[in-house]
Design an enzyme around this catalytic site. Structure first.
Site, PDB file in Angstrom:
ATOM      1  N   ALA A  90       1.014  -1.175  -0.044  1.00 32.89           N
ATOM      2  CA  ALA A  90      -0.117   0.035  -0.332  1.00 32.89           C
ATOM      3  C   ALA A  90       0.735   1.523   0.249  1.00 32.89           C
ATOM      4  CB  ALA A  90      -0.440  -0.155   1.844  1.00 32.89           C
ATOM      5  N   GLU A 136      -0.601  -9.284  -0.533  1.00 34.30           N
ATOM      6  CA  GLU A 136      -1.538  -9.570  -0.008  1.00 34.30           C
ATOM      7  C   GLU A 136      -2.684  -9.229  -1.646  1.00 34.30           C
ATOM      8  OE1 GLU A 136      -2.403  -5.893   2.944  1.00 34.30           O
ATOM      9  OE2 GLU A 136      -3.438  -8.439   3.871  1.00 34.30           O
ATOM     10  N   GLU A 156       4.753  -5.163   7.371  1.00 38.89           N
ATOM     11  CA  GLU A 156       3.641  -3.945   7.367  1.00 38.89           C
ATOM     12  C   GLU A 156       4.172  -4.296   9.492  1.00 38.89           C
ATOM     13  OE1 GLU A 156       2.785  -6.522   5.826  1.00 38.89           O
ATOM     14  OE2 GLU A 156       1.121  -5.409   4.605  1.00 38.89           O
TER      15      GLU A 156
HETATM   16  N1  COA Z   1       4.925   3.482  -0.639  1.00 39.47           N
HETATM   17  C1  COA Z   1       4.808   4.210  -1.180  1.00 39.47           C
HETATM   18  N2  COA Z   1       6.275   4.761  -1.966  1.00 39.47           N
HETATM   19  C2  COA Z   1       6.816   3.541  -1.215  1.00 39.47           C
HETATM   20  C3  COA Z   1       6.691   2.225  -1.308  1.00 39.47           C
HETATM   21  C4  COA Z   1       5.023   2.014  -0.932  1.00 39.47           C
HETATM   22  N3  COA Z   1       4.916   0.971  -0.034  1.00 39.47           N
HETATM   23  N4  COA Z   1       7.661   1.306  -1.832  1.00 39.47           N
HETATM   24  C5  COA Z   1       8.440   2.124  -2.367  1.00 39.47           C
HETATM   25  N5  COA Z   1       8.263   3.769  -2.402  1.00 39.47           N
HETATM   26  C6  COA Z   1       8.310   4.000  -3.146  1.00 39.47           C
HETATM   27  C7  COA Z   1      10.660   4.807  -2.618  1.00 39.47           C
HETATM   28  O1  COA Z   1       9.681   6.207  -1.352  1.00 39.47           O
HETATM   29  C8  COA Z   1      10.610   5.494  -3.616  1.00 39.47           C
HETATM   30  O2  COA Z   1      10.163   6.848  -3.892  1.00 39.47           O
HETATM   31  P1  COA Z   1      11.150   7.669  -4.340  1.00 39.47           P
HETATM   32  O3  COA Z   1      11.996   7.308  -5.300  1.00 39.47           O
HETATM   33  O4  COA Z   1      10.700   9.075  -5.092  1.00 39.47           O
HETATM   34  O5  COA Z   1      11.469   8.683  -2.855  1.00 39.47           O
HETATM   35  C9  COA Z   1      10.484   4.244  -4.551  1.00 39.47           C
HETATM   36  O6  COA Z   1       9.778   4.491  -4.182  1.00 39.47           O
HETATM   37  C10 COA Z   1      11.337   3.847  -4.716  1.00 39.47           C
HETATM   38  O7  COA Z   1      11.856   2.780  -3.152  1.00 39.47           O
HETATM   39  P2  COA Z   1      13.089   3.229  -2.585  1.00 39.47           P
HETATM   40  O8  COA Z   1      13.167   2.963  -1.052  1.00 39.47           O
HETATM   41  O9  COA Z   1      14.413   4.127  -2.780  1.00 39.47           O
HETATM   42  O10 COA Z   1      13.570   1.239  -3.466  1.00 39.47           O
HETATM   43  P3  COA Z   1      14.949   0.640  -2.922  1.00 39.47           P
HETATM   44  O11 COA Z   1      15.106  -0.401  -3.698  1.00 39.47           O
HETATM   45  O12 COA Z   1      15.581   1.223  -2.191  1.00 39.47           O
HETATM   46  O13 COA Z   1      14.300  -0.310  -1.773  1.00 39.47           O
HETATM   47  C11 COA Z   1      11.853  -1.760  -0.358  1.00 39.47           C
HETATM   48  C12 COA Z   1      13.193  -1.143  -2.041  1.00 39.47           C
HETATM   49  C13 COA Z   1      11.143  -2.510  -1.574  1.00 39.47           C
HETATM   50  C14 COA Z   1      12.893  -2.552  -0.237  1.00 39.47           C
HETATM   51  C15 COA Z   1      11.355  -0.226  -0.194  1.00 39.47           C
HETATM   52  O14 COA Z   1      10.825   0.614  -1.307  1.00 39.47           O
HETATM   53  C16 COA Z   1      10.556  -0.631   0.901  1.00 39.47           C
HETATM   54  O15 COA Z   1      11.120  -1.253   2.008  1.00 39.47           O
HETATM   55  N6  COA Z   1       9.601  -0.545   0.538  1.00 39.47           N
HETATM   56  C17 COA Z   1       7.934  -0.336   1.432  1.00 39.47           C
HETATM   57  C18 COA Z   1       7.440  -1.669   1.752  1.00 39.47           C
HETATM   58  C19 COA Z   1       6.607  -1.947   2.895  1.00 39.47           C
HETATM   59  O16 COA Z   1       6.780  -1.714   3.823  1.00 39.47           O
HETATM   60  N7  COA Z   1       5.331  -2.713   2.247  1.00 39.47           N
HETATM   61  C20 COA Z   1       4.055  -2.404   3.033  1.00 39.47           C
HETATM   62  C21 COA Z   1       3.322  -1.235   3.506  1.00 39.47           C
HETATM   63  S1  COA Z   1       1.881  -1.344   3.999  1.00 39.47           S
END
Ligand code: COA
Length: 282
Positions: A90, A136, A156
């Site tokens: 999300a 999900e 989460e």
């Molecule tokens: N919601 C909003 N934005 C998200 C996102 C999410 N769930 N997951 C990734 N993004 C965005 C990042 O903020 C970033 O945006 P920006 O470039 O404008 O700053 C872009 O996507 C790329 O992500 P980034 O974190 O820079 O990539 P990474 O390769 O360093 O890491 C992940 C990848 C997947 C490990 C990391 O993005 C992450 O942990 N995401 C969240 C996962 C999460 O907790 N999901 C559950 C949500 S309920």
């Protein structure tokens, strides 16, 4: 075929079913298109998914639905490329400042349930991150194919949250209590190989073969009677939603009712006459 709903964040491509009967069937491929945000599910994507589900359910030409995530864009000069994603969850930026009263209506009318409630076959085609709400969404599909480089997880817990789109229930039923607990409480990611080993995905496929293999499966489902396919899905679904003895009875009712359908007569006669069945969908 009626026009599919249009959205920049959910691209819909309809591929004709090979030798479709009834004629005009399509496999509908839905691509979540926010690659710069790793296809995170924001309000716009969620409502596009719900609209697509309403359309797919009401349009008889849609025989199978494939859900996937857009591949990363070329990075700007000097920037690192974004990783591949199905959906990295999300959209966390939409959680800021929300209370339970704010989120409740959103989660009462959620896209995961809309996908889950589709009566047609659904396939998650995963290449990259499938986290949180993205995992999900994959779990809301009937089956999943993924690449070895995919990463599944329910992180989460690291946000002070738990899965809210049905993840605890669907994960537990799919991979069992112990593995679901480890994923939900630990928040760690597993790769495609591990996801395959524990039964979270049906097939582990190299990236360059993912679309072809997913389409092969989809075309196979789409070649069956659309009515019988719906009944088959309802029967297997009963195993999740009903006690065992009630599920057995539900299956028997559905099985017997099929003897009054045109497609059962067509299928049996086609077998006996060594012909291909031309389904009516009734
Ligand atoms: N919601 C909003 N934005 C998200 C996102 C999410 N769930 N997951 C990734 N993004 C965005 C990042 O903020 C970033 O945006 P920006 O470039 O404008 O700053 C872009 O996507 C790329 O992500 P980034 O974190 O820079 O990539 P990474 O390769 O360093 O890491 C992940 C990848 C997947 C490990 C990391 O993005 C992450 O942990 N995401 C969240 C996962 C999460 O907790 N999901 C559950 C949500 S309920």
């Amino acid at each position: 075929m009626s026009a599919p709903p249009e959205s920049d964040v959910l691209l819909i491509e309809n591929v004709p079913v090979t030798n479709s009967s009834p004629v005009g069937g399509v496999v509908s491929i839905w691509t979540i298109n926010r690659p710069d945000k790793l296809n995170a599910l924001n309000a716009e994507v969620n409502s596009a998914l719900k609209a697509a589900c309403g359309w797919a359910e009401s349009d008889d030409t849609v025989r199978v639905i494939i859900i996937t995530g857009a591949a990363p864009n070329e990075p700007p000069e000097g920037k690192r490329p974004k990783p591949n994603a199905f959906a990295a969850g999300a959209d966390i930026s939409e959680f800021v400042g929300k209370s339970s009263a704010d989120v409740r209506p959103i989660f009462d009318e959620n896209p995961w349930e809309s996908v889950w409630n589709l009566t047609k076959p659904t396939i998650g085609m995963v290449d990259g991150f499938a986290l949180g709400g993205g995992a999900e969404l994959a779990l809301s599909c009937d089956l999943r194919l993924a690449t070895p480089r995919s990463k599944f997880g329910t992180p989460e817990i690291n946000l002070g949250l738990i899965p809210g789109g049905g993840g605890t229930q669907r994960l537990c039923r799919l991979v069992g209590y112990g593995r679901a607990m480890e994923m939900v409480m630990g928040g760690e990611m597993i790769d495609g190989e591990e996801a395959h080993r524990i039964g979270l995905i049906n097939h582990l496929v190299e990236a360059d073969e993912l679309l072809e293999q997913t389409m092969t499966l989809a075309q196979n489902f789409a070649s069956k009677s659309p009515h019988t396919i719906r009944v088959a899905k309802a029967a297997v679904r009963a195993a999740l939603e009903q006690p065992f003895s009630a599920g057995i009875l539900a299956e028997r009712d559905l099985f017997c009712a099929l003897f009054d359908t045109a497609d059962m007569e067509i299928g049996v006669n086609a077998f006996l006459n060594r012909e291909n069945a031309e389904w009516t969908g009734a």
